[in-house]
Enzyme design. Structure first.
Site, short mmCIF file in Angstrom:
data_model
loop_
_atom_site.label_atom_id
_atom_site.label_comp_id
_atom_site.label_asym_id
_atom_site.label_seq_id
_atom_site.Cartn_x
_atom_site.Cartn_y
_atom_site.Cartn_z
N LEU A 1 0.83 -1.20 0.00
CA LEU A 1 0.00 0.00 0.00
C LEU A 1 0.87 1.26 0.00
O LEU A 1 0.72 2.12 -0.86
CB LEU A 1 -0.94 0.00 1.21
CG LEU A 1 -1.81 1.25 1.41
CD1 LEU A 1 -2.74 1.45 0.22
CD2 LEU A 1 -2.60 1.15 2.72
N GLY B 1 2.55 7.79 2.52
CA GLY B 1 2.54 6.87 3.64
C GLY B 1 1.22 6.98 4.38
O GLY B 1 0.26 6.25 4.12
N TRP C 1 8.52 0.48 2.04
CA TRP C 1 8.37 -0.04 3.41
C TRP C 1 7.61 -1.36 3.41
O TRP C 1 6.75 -1.59 4.26
CB TRP C 1 7.67 0.98 4.31
CG TRP C 1 8.27 2.34 4.25
CD1 TRP C 1 7.71 3.47 3.73
CD2 TRP C 1 9.58 2.71 4.70
NE1 TRP C 1 8.58 4.53 3.84
CE2 TRP C 1 9.73 4.09 4.43
CE3 TRP C 1 10.63 2.02 5.31
CZ2 TRP C 1 10.89 4.79 4.73
CZ3 TRP C 1 11.78 2.73 5.62
CH2 TRP C 1 11.91 4.08 5.34
N THR D 1 7.18 -5.02 4.16
CA THR D 1 7.65 -6.17 4.93
C THR D 1 7.60 -7.41 4.04
O THR D 1 6.62 -7.63 3.33
CB THR D 1 6.76 -6.39 6.17
OG1 THR D 1 6.81 -5.22 6.99
CG2 THR D 1 7.21 -7.60 6.97
N ARG E 1 19.31 -9.97 40.95
CA ARG E 1 20.37 -8.99 41.18
C ARG E 1 20.32 -8.48 42.62
O ARG E 1 19.28 -8.03 43.10
CB ARG E 1 20.18 -7.81 40.21
CG ARG E 1 21.13 -6.65 40.43
CD ARG E 1 22.53 -6.97 40.01
NE ARG E 1 23.34 -5.77 39.92
CZ ARG E 1 24.66 -5.76 39.76
NH1 ARG E 1 25.31 -6.92 39.63
NH2 ARG E 1 25.32 -4.62 39.69
N GLY F 1 19.74 -1.43 34.26
CA GLY F 1 20.86 -0.50 34.36
C GLY F 1 21.83 -0.65 33.20
O GLY F 1 21.43 -0.79 32.05
N GLY F 2 23.11 -0.64 33.50
CA GLY F 2 24.12 -0.75 32.46
C GLY F 2 24.01 -2.02 31.65
O GLY F 2 24.24 -2.02 30.44
N GLU G 1 1.43 0.22 10.23
CA GLU G 1 -0.03 0.08 10.17
C GLU G 1 -0.74 1.37 10.55
O GLU G 1 -1.82 1.36 11.17
CB GLU G 1 -0.51 -1.07 11.09
CG GLU G 1 0.11 -2.40 10.81
CD GLU G 1 -0.45 -3.07 9.57
OE1 GLU G 1 -1.42 -2.56 9.01
OE2 GLU G 1 0.09 -4.10 9.17
N THR H 1 0.67 5.43 11.75
CA THR H 1 1.36 5.97 12.93
C THR H 1 0.36 6.21 14.05
O THR H 1 -0.85 6.31 13.83
CB THR H 1 2.06 7.29 12.59
OG1 THR H 1 1.05 8.29 12.32
CG2 THR H 1 2.99 7.15 11.39
#
Length: 390
Positions: free
Chosen positions: A133, A139, A164, A166, A275, A346-347, A370, A372
Protein backbone atom coordinates in the site's frame (compact mmCIF):
# COMPACT_ATOMS: atom_id res chain seq x y z
CA UNK A 1 21.59 -14.53 34.12
CA UNK A 2 19.27 -16.75 36.10
CA UNK A 3 17.79 -19.87 34.54
CA UNK A 4 14.52 -19.11 36.28
CA UNK A 5 11.80 -19.00 33.63
CA UNK A 6 8.94 -16.52 33.86
CA UNK A 7 5.48 -17.96 34.31
CA UNK A 8 3.52 -18.26 31.04
CA UNK A 9 0.68 -15.80 30.59
CA UNK A 10 -2.67 -17.29 31.60
CA UNK A 11 -4.91 -17.15 28.56
CA UNK A 12 -8.67 -16.96 28.39
CA UNK A 13 -9.32 -19.32 25.51
CA UNK A 14 -12.82 -20.35 24.43
CA UNK A 15 -12.29 -24.02 23.52
CA UNK A 16 -10.09 -27.00 24.24
CA UNK A 17 -8.92 -26.81 20.61
CA UNK A 18 -7.70 -23.25 21.10
CA UNK A 19 -5.92 -24.20 24.33
CA UNK A 20 -4.12 -27.01 22.50
CA UNK A 21 -3.28 -24.55 19.74
CA UNK A 22 -1.56 -22.14 22.12
CA UNK A 23 0.28 -25.07 23.73
CA UNK A 24 1.56 -26.03 20.25
CA UNK A 25 2.70 -22.45 19.63
CA UNK A 26 4.56 -22.33 22.95
CA UNK A 27 6.28 -25.59 22.09
CA UNK A 28 7.39 -24.25 18.69
CA UNK A 29 8.53 -21.01 20.32
CA UNK A 30 10.63 -22.77 22.95
CA UNK A 31 12.26 -25.18 20.50
CA UNK A 32 12.49 -23.38 17.16
CA UNK A 33 12.24 -19.61 17.66
CA UNK A 34 13.47 -18.33 21.04
CA UNK A 35 16.82 -20.17 21.15
CA UNK A 36 18.06 -18.49 17.95
CA UNK A 37 16.21 -15.18 18.09
CA UNK A 38 18.95 -12.93 19.47
CA UNK A 39 21.74 -14.37 17.34
CA UNK A 40 19.75 -14.32 14.11
CA UNK A 41 18.38 -10.82 14.70
CA UNK A 42 21.88 -9.47 15.29
CA UNK A 43 23.05 -11.16 12.09
CA UNK A 44 19.99 -10.05 10.10
CA UNK A 45 18.91 -13.60 9.27
CA UNK A 46 15.39 -14.00 7.87
CA UNK A 47 13.88 -17.20 9.36
CA UNK A 48 12.07 -18.50 6.30
CA UNK A 49 12.18 -22.05 7.65
CA UNK A 50 10.20 -20.89 10.70
CA UNK A 51 7.42 -19.56 8.47
CA UNK A 52 7.43 -22.85 6.57
CA UNK A 53 7.05 -24.70 9.87
CA UNK A 54 4.24 -22.39 10.95
CA UNK A 55 2.47 -23.03 7.64
CA UNK A 56 2.86 -26.78 7.99
CA UNK A 57 1.51 -26.51 11.54
CA UNK A 58 -1.59 -24.63 10.36
CA UNK A 59 -0.58 -21.35 11.99
CA UNK A 60 -0.38 -19.03 8.97
CA UNK A 61 -4.10 -19.03 8.21
CA UNK A 62 -5.68 -19.16 11.66
CA UNK A 63 -8.43 -16.52 11.25
CA UNK A 64 -9.59 -17.82 7.86
CA UNK A 65 -12.01 -20.58 6.92
CA UNK A 66 -11.02 -24.23 6.84
CA UNK A 67 -12.74 -24.67 3.47
CA UNK A 68 -9.67 -23.02 1.90
CA UNK A 69 -6.98 -24.25 4.29
CA UNK A 70 -7.47 -21.83 7.17
CA UNK A 71 -7.74 -22.57 10.87
CA UNK A 72 -11.32 -21.43 11.57
CA UNK A 73 -10.12 -19.64 14.69
CA UNK A 74 -11.73 -16.49 16.08
CA UNK A 75 -9.63 -13.35 16.04
CA UNK A 76 -9.53 -13.48 19.83
CA UNK A 77 -7.48 -16.68 19.63
CA UNK A 78 -5.40 -15.68 16.59
CA UNK A 79 -4.21 -12.50 18.31
CA UNK A 80 -3.09 -14.39 21.39
CA UNK A 81 -1.04 -16.65 19.14
CA UNK A 82 0.55 -13.53 17.60
CA UNK A 83 1.41 -12.28 21.07
CA UNK A 84 3.20 -15.54 21.90
CA UNK A 85 5.20 -15.41 18.65
CA UNK A 86 6.13 -11.73 19.01
CA UNK A 87 7.27 -12.22 22.59
CA UNK A 88 9.84 -14.69 21.30
CA UNK A 89 10.80 -12.80 18.13
CA UNK A 90 9.00 -9.82 16.65
CA UNK A 91 10.26 -10.68 13.15
CA UNK A 92 8.09 -13.80 13.33
CA UNK A 93 5.05 -12.35 15.09
CA UNK A 94 4.85 -9.29 12.88
CA UNK A 95 5.60 -11.43 9.82
CA UNK A 96 2.57 -13.62 10.53
CA UNK A 97 0.45 -10.50 11.03
CA UNK A 98 1.57 -9.05 7.69
CA UNK A 99 0.94 -12.36 5.95
CA UNK A 100 -2.61 -12.43 7.34
CA UNK A 101 -3.05 -8.83 6.19
CA UNK A 102 -1.93 -9.82 2.67
CA UNK A 103 -4.56 -12.60 2.60
CA UNK A 104 -7.40 -10.39 3.79
CA UNK A 105 -8.39 -8.84 0.46
CA UNK A 106 -8.75 -12.12 -1.40
CA UNK A 107 -10.46 -13.90 1.49
CA UNK A 108 -12.95 -11.10 2.05
CA UNK A 109 -13.55 -9.69 -1.43
CA UNK A 110 -12.43 -12.29 -3.96
CA UNK A 111 -14.79 -14.40 -6.02
CA UNK A 112 -15.40 -18.04 -5.17
CA UNK A 113 -13.23 -19.00 -8.13
CA UNK A 114 -10.38 -16.75 -7.00
CA UNK A 115 -10.50 -18.05 -3.44
CA UNK A 116 -10.50 -21.66 -4.60
CA UNK A 117 -7.58 -21.02 -6.95
CA UNK A 118 -5.27 -19.12 -4.59
CA UNK A 119 -6.25 -19.25 -0.90
CA UNK A 120 -5.21 -22.86 -0.11
CA UNK A 121 -1.59 -22.17 -1.08
CA UNK A 122 -1.65 -18.79 0.67
CA UNK A 123 -3.08 -20.12 3.93
CA UNK A 124 -1.45 -23.52 4.31
CA UNK A 125 0.71 -24.17 1.27
CA UNK A 126 3.96 -22.67 2.50
CA UNK A 127 3.59 -19.33 0.72
CA UNK A 128 4.39 -16.00 2.36
CA UNK A 129 2.68 -12.72 1.52
CA UNK A 130 3.41 -9.00 1.39
CA UNK A 131 1.02 -6.07 1.57
CA UNK A 132 1.78 -3.24 -0.86
CA UNK A 133 0.00 0.00 0.00
CA UNK A 134 2.60 2.58 1.09
CA UNK A 135 4.76 4.45 -1.42
CA UNK A 136 7.78 6.77 -1.14
CA UNK A 137 5.53 9.85 -1.32
CA UNK A 138 2.33 8.43 0.21
CA UNK A 139 2.54 6.87 3.64
CA UNK A 140 -0.12 8.19 6.01
CA UNK A 141 -1.91 9.76 3.02
CA UNK A 142 -2.42 6.40 1.34
CA UNK A 143 -5.25 7.65 -0.88
CA UNK A 144 -2.73 9.74 -2.84
CA UNK A 145 -0.79 6.68 -4.07
CA UNK A 146 0.69 6.98 -7.58
CA UNK A 147 1.31 3.38 -8.67
CA UNK A 148 -0.86 2.83 -11.75
CA UNK A 149 -2.60 -0.17 -13.26
CA UNK A 150 -3.66 0.35 -16.89
CA UNK A 151 -6.07 -1.96 -18.67
CA UNK A 152 -4.63 -3.76 -21.72
CA UNK A 153 -7.19 -6.16 -23.14
CA UNK A 154 -7.79 -8.89 -20.56
CA UNK A 155 -4.70 -7.82 -18.58
CA UNK A 156 -3.60 -5.01 -16.31
CA UNK A 157 -0.12 -3.46 -16.51
CA UNK A 158 1.15 -2.17 -13.17
CA UNK A 159 3.85 0.50 -12.95
CA UNK A 160 5.18 2.26 -9.87
CA UNK A 161 7.07 1.83 -6.61
CA UNK A 162 5.87 0.58 -3.24
CA UNK A 163 7.84 1.39 -0.09
CA UNK A 164 8.37 -0.04 3.41
CA UNK A 165 7.20 -3.47 2.31
CA UNK A 166 7.65 -6.17 4.93
CA UNK A 167 8.88 -9.35 3.21
CA UNK A 168 9.93 -7.24 0.22
CA UNK A 169 12.07 -9.46 -1.98
CA UNK A 170 11.13 -12.74 -0.26
CA UNK A 171 7.32 -12.79 -0.55
CA UNK A 172 5.63 -15.34 -2.80
CA UNK A 173 2.65 -13.10 -3.48
CA UNK A 174 1.72 -9.46 -2.99
CA UNK A 175 -1.60 -7.73 -2.45
CA UNK A 176 -1.10 -4.51 -4.39
CA UNK A 177 -3.18 -1.33 -4.33
CA UNK A 178 -2.88 0.64 -7.57
CA UNK A 179 -4.62 3.57 -9.23
CA UNK A 180 -6.95 2.57 -12.05
CA UNK A 181 -9.14 5.68 -12.20
CA UNK A 182 -9.71 9.15 -10.78
CA UNK A 183 -7.53 10.83 -8.17
CA UNK A 184 -8.26 10.06 -4.54
CA UNK A 185 -9.68 7.04 -2.76
CA UNK A 186 -12.31 6.18 -5.41
CA UNK A 187 -9.75 5.46 -8.13
CA UNK A 188 -7.85 2.63 -6.40
CA UNK A 189 -8.13 -1.10 -7.16
CA UNK A 190 -6.63 -4.18 -5.48
CA UNK A 191 -4.64 -6.88 -7.28
CA UNK A 192 -3.04 -10.19 -6.36
CA UNK A 193 0.45 -10.25 -7.89
CA UNK A 194 2.82 -13.27 -7.90
CA UNK A 195 6.10 -12.58 -6.16
CA UNK A 196 8.05 -13.79 -9.19
CA UNK A 197 6.11 -11.75 -11.76
CA UNK A 198 8.19 -10.42 -14.64
CA UNK A 199 9.04 -6.77 -14.05
CA UNK A 200 8.70 -7.00 -10.24
CA UNK A 201 12.02 -6.23 -8.54
CA UNK A 202 13.02 -5.54 -4.95
CA UNK A 203 15.50 -2.87 -3.90
CA UNK A 204 18.12 -3.59 -1.26
CA UNK A 205 16.51 -4.03 2.17
CA UNK A 206 16.35 -0.97 4.40
CA UNK A 207 18.93 -0.76 7.19
CA UNK A 208 16.79 -0.57 10.31
CA UNK A 209 17.43 -0.01 14.00
CA UNK A 210 15.42 -3.11 14.88
CA UNK A 211 13.79 -6.17 13.33
CA UNK A 212 16.94 -6.71 11.32
CA UNK A 213 15.88 -10.23 10.45
CA UNK A 214 12.74 -9.00 8.70
CA UNK A 215 13.46 -7.66 5.20
CA UNK A 216 11.81 -4.30 4.53
CA UNK A 217 12.32 -3.06 0.98
CA UNK A 218 10.93 -1.02 -1.85
CA UNK A 219 9.26 -3.00 -4.63
CA UNK A 220 9.49 -1.69 -8.18
CA UNK A 221 6.70 -2.59 -10.62
CA UNK A 222 8.09 -2.08 -14.12
CA UNK A 223 5.21 -2.96 -16.40
CA UNK A 224 4.10 -5.97 -14.34
CA UNK A 225 1.32 -7.72 -16.24
CA UNK A 226 -1.46 -9.62 -14.48
CA UNK A 227 -4.74 -10.96 -15.79
CA UNK A 228 -8.08 -9.45 -14.86
CA UNK A 229 -8.71 -12.66 -12.93
CA UNK A 230 -6.21 -11.30 -10.38
CA UNK A 231 -8.17 -8.11 -9.79
CA UNK A 232 -9.74 -8.33 -6.31
CA UNK A 233 -13.16 -6.75 -5.91
CA UNK A 234 -14.57 -4.13 -8.21
CA UNK A 235 -12.60 -1.40 -9.94
CA UNK A 236 -12.33 1.52 -7.55
CA UNK A 237 -13.09 -0.61 -4.49
CA UNK A 238 -9.45 -1.03 -3.50
CA UNK A 239 -9.21 1.73 -0.91
CA UNK A 240 -12.24 0.44 0.99
CA UNK A 241 -10.67 -3.03 0.89
CA UNK A 242 -7.40 -1.59 2.20
CA UNK A 243 -9.09 0.20 5.10
CA UNK A 244 -10.94 -2.97 6.05
CA UNK A 245 -7.67 -4.89 6.08
CA UNK A 246 -5.93 -2.21 8.14
CA UNK A 247 -8.55 -2.34 10.90
CA UNK A 248 -7.77 -6.03 11.38
CA UNK A 249 -4.04 -5.50 10.86
CA UNK A 250 -3.93 -2.90 13.61
CA UNK A 251 -5.16 -5.49 16.06
CA UNK A 252 -2.31 -7.73 14.94
CA UNK A 253 0.19 -4.96 15.68
CA UNK A 254 -1.42 -4.37 19.09
CA UNK A 255 -1.04 -8.04 19.98
CA UNK A 256 2.58 -8.05 18.81
CA UNK A 257 3.25 -4.98 20.94
CA UNK A 258 1.92 -6.66 24.06
CA UNK A 259 4.11 -9.66 23.26
CA UNK A 260 7.20 -7.44 23.13
CA UNK A 261 6.15 -5.68 26.34
CA UNK A 262 5.54 -8.98 28.14
CA UNK A 263 8.96 -10.26 27.12
CA UNK A 264 10.56 -7.06 28.43
CA UNK A 265 8.68 -7.31 31.73
CA UNK A 266 9.66 -10.96 32.15
CA UNK A 267 13.32 -10.06 31.71
CA UNK A 268 13.04 -7.14 34.12
CA UNK A 269 11.38 -9.26 36.82
CA UNK A 270 13.91 -12.06 36.37
CA UNK A 271 16.82 -9.65 36.69
CA UNK A 272 15.35 -7.71 39.60
CA UNK A 273 14.74 -10.81 41.69
CA UNK A 274 18.27 -12.14 41.04
CA UNK A 275 20.37 -8.99 41.18
CA UNK A 276 21.51 -8.13 44.71
CA UNK A 277 22.65 -4.73 45.94
CA UNK A 278 23.08 -3.54 49.51
CA UNK A 279 22.63 -7.13 50.68
CA UNK A 280 19.24 -7.86 49.13
CA UNK A 281 17.52 -8.29 45.74
CA UNK A 282 16.90 -5.00 44.01
CA UNK A 283 13.27 -6.10 43.64
CA UNK A 284 12.95 -5.34 47.36
CA UNK A 285 13.33 -1.61 46.77
CA UNK A 286 10.03 0.22 46.59
CA UNK A 287 10.91 2.48 43.66
CA UNK A 288 11.71 -0.50 41.47
CA UNK A 289 8.75 -2.54 42.71
CA UNK A 290 6.41 0.29 41.74
CA UNK A 291 8.04 0.46 38.29
CA UNK A 292 7.43 -3.26 37.74
CA UNK A 293 3.84 -2.91 38.94
CA UNK A 294 3.20 -0.07 36.49
CA UNK A 295 4.72 -2.09 33.64
CA UNK A 296 2.52 -5.09 34.41
CA UNK A 297 -0.59 -2.92 34.65
CA UNK A 298 0.02 -1.34 31.24
CA UNK A 299 0.43 -4.80 29.71
CA UNK A 300 -2.78 -6.15 31.23
CA UNK A 301 -4.72 -3.05 30.16
CA UNK A 302 -3.40 -3.32 26.60
CA UNK A 303 -4.18 -7.02 26.41
CA UNK A 304 -7.74 -6.42 27.62
CA UNK A 305 -8.18 -3.65 25.03
CA UNK A 306 -7.05 -5.69 22.02
CA UNK A 307 -9.04 -8.73 23.12
CA UNK A 308 -12.23 -6.71 23.51
CA UNK A 309 -11.76 -5.27 20.01
CA UNK A 310 -11.21 -8.80 18.70
CA UNK A 311 -14.43 -10.01 20.31
CA UNK A 312 -16.32 -7.20 18.59
CA UNK A 313 -14.81 -8.27 15.28
CA UNK A 314 -15.70 -11.90 15.92
CA UNK A 315 -19.28 -10.88 16.68
CA UNK A 316 -19.56 -8.97 13.40
CA UNK A 317 -19.83 -5.63 15.21
CA UNK A 318 -18.04 -2.41 14.16
CA UNK A 319 -14.55 -2.32 15.68
CA UNK A 320 -12.59 0.32 13.77
CA UNK A 321 -12.48 2.77 16.70
CA UNK A 322 -11.46 0.05 19.14
CA UNK A 323 -8.80 -1.23 16.73
CA UNK A 324 -7.25 2.24 16.55
CA UNK A 325 -7.40 2.55 20.34
CA UNK A 326 -5.77 -0.85 20.80
CA UNK A 327 -3.00 -0.12 18.32
CA UNK A 328 -2.35 3.28 19.92
CA UNK A 329 -2.39 2.15 23.54
CA UNK A 330 -0.59 -1.17 23.14
CA UNK A 331 2.29 0.18 21.07
CA UNK A 332 2.80 3.20 23.32
CA UNK A 333 2.73 0.85 26.30
CA UNK A 334 5.30 -1.44 24.66
CA UNK A 335 7.66 1.49 24.18
CA UNK A 336 7.30 2.58 27.81
CA UNK A 337 7.64 -0.93 29.21
CA UNK A 338 10.69 -1.78 27.09
CA UNK A 339 12.36 1.51 28.04
CA UNK A 340 11.67 0.88 31.72
CA UNK A 341 13.03 -2.66 31.40
CA UNK A 342 16.33 -1.23 30.16
CA UNK A 343 16.33 1.06 33.17
CA UNK A 344 15.71 -1.83 35.57
CA UNK A 345 18.74 -3.64 34.21
CA UNK A 346 20.86 -0.50 34.36
CA UNK A 347 24.12 -0.75 32.46
CA UNK A 348 23.46 -4.37 31.57
CA UNK A 349 20.24 -3.33 29.87
CA UNK A 350 22.25 -1.22 27.46
CA UNK A 351 24.37 -4.14 26.29
CA UNK A 352 23.76 -6.82 23.68
CA UNK A 353 24.20 -9.48 26.36
CA UNK A 354 20.61 -8.98 27.53
CA UNK A 355 17.54 -8.91 25.27
CA UNK A 356 15.88 -5.75 26.59
CA UNK A 357 17.90 -3.40 24.37
CA UNK A 358 16.64 -5.31 21.31
CA UNK A 359 13.08 -5.23 22.62
CA UNK A 360 13.33 -1.47 23.12
CA UNK A 361 14.53 -0.97 19.54
CA UNK A 362 11.81 -3.24 18.20
CA UNK A 363 9.04 -1.57 20.20
CA UNK A 364 9.65 1.73 18.44
CA UNK A 365 8.63 0.51 14.98
CA UNK A 366 5.26 -0.64 16.31
CA UNK A 367 4.31 2.98 16.96
CA UNK A 368 4.86 3.66 13.24
CA UNK A 369 3.63 0.69 11.17
CA UNK A 370 -0.03 0.08 10.17
CA UNK A 371 -0.69 3.80 10.58
CA UNK A 372 1.36 5.97 12.93
CA UNK A 373 -0.04 6.58 16.37
CA UNK A 374 -0.81 10.14 15.32
CA UNK A 375 -3.05 8.69 12.60
CA UNK A 376 -4.71 6.44 15.20
CA UNK A 377 -5.58 9.51 17.26
CA UNK A 378 -7.13 11.08 14.16
CA UNK A 379 -9.20 7.94 13.54
CA UNK A 380 -10.43 7.86 17.12
CA UNK A 381 -11.28 11.57 17.09
CA UNK A 382 -13.29 11.17 13.88
CA UNK A 383 -15.40 8.52 15.56
CA UNK A 384 -15.99 10.89 18.47
CA UNK A 385 -16.45 14.27 16.76
CA UNK A 386 -16.92 13.52 13.10
CA UNK A 387 -14.64 14.40 10.16
CA UNK A 388 -12.45 17.47 10.33
CA UNK A 389 -13.98 20.63 8.88
CA UNK A 390 -12.09 22.35 6.08
Amino acid sequence: MSDRAPQPVERRLPTEESRQLVALVRDIVSKEIAPRAAEEEEAGVFPREVFTLLSESGLLGLPYGSDHGGGDQPYEVYLQVLEELAAARLTVGLGVSVHSLACHALAGYGTDEQRAAHLPAMLSGGLLGAYCLSEPASGSDAASLRTKAVRDGDDWVITGTKAWITHGGVADFCTVLARTGVEGARGITAFLVPGDAEGLNAALPEKKMGMKGSPTAQLHFDGVRVGDDRRIGEEGQGFAIALSALDSGRLGIAACAIGVAQAALDEAVRYATDRRQFGRPIADFQGLRFMLADMATQIEAGRALYLEAARLRDAGEPFSRQAAMAKLFCTDAAMRVATDAVQVLGGYGYTLDFPVERLMREAKVLQIVEGTNQIQRMVIARHLAGPETR
